[in-house]
Scaffold this active site. Structure first.
Site, PDB file in Angstrom:
ATOM      1  CE1 TYR A 198      -9.460   3.625   6.280  1.00 26.16           C
ATOM      2  CE2 TYR A 198      -8.700   4.910   8.149  1.00 26.16           C
ATOM      3  CZ  TYR A 198      -8.469   4.373   6.909  1.00 26.16           C
ATOM      4  OH  TYR A 198      -7.260   4.562   6.292  1.00 26.16           O
ATOM      5  CE  LYS A 199      -8.156  -0.278   5.083  1.00 27.99           C
ATOM      6  NZ  LYS A 199      -8.580   0.642   4.022  1.00 27.99           N
ATOM      7  NE  ARG A 250     -10.212  -2.659  -2.407  1.00 28.28           N
ATOM      8  CZ  ARG A 250      -9.552  -1.916  -1.534  1.00 28.28           C
ATOM      9  NH1 ARG A 250      -8.307  -2.201  -1.230  1.00 28.28           N
ATOM     10  NH2 ARG A 250     -10.122  -0.874  -0.962  1.00 28.28           N
ATOM     11  CG  PHE A 310      -1.950   1.043   1.203  1.00 30.34           C
ATOM     12  CD1 PHE A 310      -3.095   0.893   0.445  1.00 30.34           C
ATOM     13  CD2 PHE A 310      -1.773   2.219   1.904  1.00 30.34           C
ATOM     14  CE1 PHE A 310      -4.048   1.903   0.382  1.00 30.34           C
ATOM     15  CE2 PHE A 310      -2.724   3.235   1.853  1.00 30.34           C
ATOM     16  CZ  PHE A 310      -3.861   3.070   1.093  1.00 30.34           C
ATOM     17  CG  ASP A 326      -0.730  -1.951   7.106  1.00 28.16           C
ATOM     18  OD1 ASP A 326      -1.852  -2.143   7.636  1.00 28.16           O
ATOM     19  OD2 ASP A 326      -0.485  -0.985   6.364  1.00 28.16           O
TER      20      ASP A 326
END
Ligand SMILES: Cc1ncc(COP(=O)(O)O)c(C=O)c1O
Length: 412
Positions: A240-241, A387, A138, A215
């Site tokens: 927040y996921k 995705r 990422f 991560d």
């Protein structure tokens, strides 16, 4: 609708009827579709989870009674301890971490910076000079590694992994050496959803004398992890996921207790100091995981996160994982049947797959734009990926069927 498509739709009904976690889906905000209509399908729970339905009341109650009622006294009555107490709950519910090792603070990016700098400080009496990371990691992880390496005269050792995978034990073994300070890898890869063999890779990095930083932004709340048992050194993740903490919710970090004594936080702020209110002239680090904190905890922003952690505690991470596998298996079945021109750049082996899928198709960008306008919300991943994030507690099988059927139409 073809006979096959009708059968797949009937299967969604059966799967929802048999789902032991089905009732949880009603406990999240439904979302709005186009022109105020109901949302057709939310397939982006791995980018921004829906709010738990209790969040508006919890926020209002906090503003009215805790902040509005207790005012400054709130700090002593629980707010100051909240980063650790909520961290402990995340650790127990999702990370396999005993208490005192997880803290909620900052953003993932800032915590990655802190952990990498702490890892460098911990290895400062060695001649080690390399940081290891995937070339397709990422962006924030790569950017921070590159900047730290440049500032400290270190070398970045880039690792290449196949598109549909991520870090693997053999790749890690090739990359680490007696030059490695730390390796930063994703538990679940943001593009492919590859769930790394975290215990094996942790052992490989440590056998080279280096530290591993995981991560877990795309893993936490979706796949069960056992940090203490696996011997993980450090980890970080956003909330927040699959933790549904809301836009910009603070991140969390885990540092194994054995590293606490030497933990050097590069942002030595007062909240990470041993006695924040003693107003001492010099900095002395707090004992334990609080040493990783820097400034005032984002108490308001932890309110929505705590609501979701309560749901995860109730549902249990193993049941969540079982539903997550069922959702992605069903989604793959739909993609194979309805979008034959697409290819999957996520693992077909459920044991190596996290909670999302990436589907490759040349018309992805235009299709996603059209779908958003129709109230079907997947994610576009440059250059040609759609995705699909299937958040186990809030996603129904019917929603997956509606979304992938719409995707098939948009791509055709
Ligand atoms: C793997 C990974 N790391 C880090 C981040 C972002 O971190 P931050 O919350 O600091 O923006 C994301 C965001 O999607 C991510 O997927």
């Amino acid at each position: 609708m073809s006979q096959n498509a009708a059968a797949l739709r009937a299967r969604a009904r059966d799967l929802d009827a048999a789902d032991p976690l089905a009732a949880y889906a009603m406990r999240f905000a439904p979302g709005e579709g186009a022109d105020g209509a109901a949302l057709v399908s939310y397939l982006d729970g791995n980018s921004l989870g829906r709010p738990v339905e209790t969040v508006p009341d919890a926020l209002a109650a906090f503003a009215r009674h805790e902040w509005g009622g207790r005012l400054i006294r709130g700090w002593d009555e629980g707010w100051l301890a909240l980063p650790q107490s909520l961290g402990d709950r995340i650790g127990a519910a999702c990370l396999g971490a005993a208490s005192g090792q997880t803290v909620v603070a900052d953003s993932t990016s800032v915590l990655i910076f802190k952990l990498l700098r702490a890892a460098i400080a911990a290895q400062s009496d060695s001649a080690r000079d390399e940081l290891v990371i995937l070339r397709d990691e990422f962006p924030t992880d790569r950017f921070i590694v590159e900047r730290i390496a440049a500032d400290h005269g270190l070398t970045v050792r880039w690792v290449d992994a196949p598109l549909e995978a991520g870090i693997m034990p053999e790749l890690a073994a090739e990359a680490v050496s007696d030059r490695t300070i730390a390796a930063l890898f994703s538990g679940v890869a943001y593009r492919s959803a590859w769930w790394a063999d975290m215990p094996a890779i942790t052992r490989i990095v440590q056998a080279a004398g280096a530290l591993v930083i995981w991560d877990c932004s795309h893993a936490v709340g979706s796949v069960p992890m056992q940090f203490d048992e696996w011997g993980v050194d450090m980890a970080v993740g956003c909330s927040y996921k699959y933790l549904n903490g809301g836009p910009g919710a603070p991140a969390w970090s885990y540092v194994a207790a054995r590293h606490h004594a030497a933990l050097r936080n590069p942002i030595a702020g007062w909240i990470g100091a041993a006695s924040p209110f003693a107003m001492t002239s010099g900095f002395e680090a707090a004992p334990g995981i609080r040493a990783l904190a820097s400034g005032t905890p984002p108490v308001l922003a932890m309110v929505p996160l705590a609501e979701m952690v309560s749901l995860i505690e109730r549902a249990g991470i193993d049941a969540i994982r079982a539903k997550s596998i069922a959702l992605t298996e069903y989604a793959i079945e739909l993609v194979d049947a309805l979008i034959p021109a697409a290819s999957l750049s996520s693992p077909r082996d459920a044991a190596r797959r996290g909670g999302h899928l990436t589907i490759e198709h040349p018309k992805s960008a235009i299709a996603v734009e059209r779908l958003w306008a129709e109230g079907v919300i997947p994610d576009f991943r440059h250059p040609s990926g759609v995705r699909i994030g299937l958040s186990p507690l809030s996603t129904t099988f019917a929603e997956v069927e509606r979304g992938i059927r719409a995707l098939a139409t948009a791509l055709s």
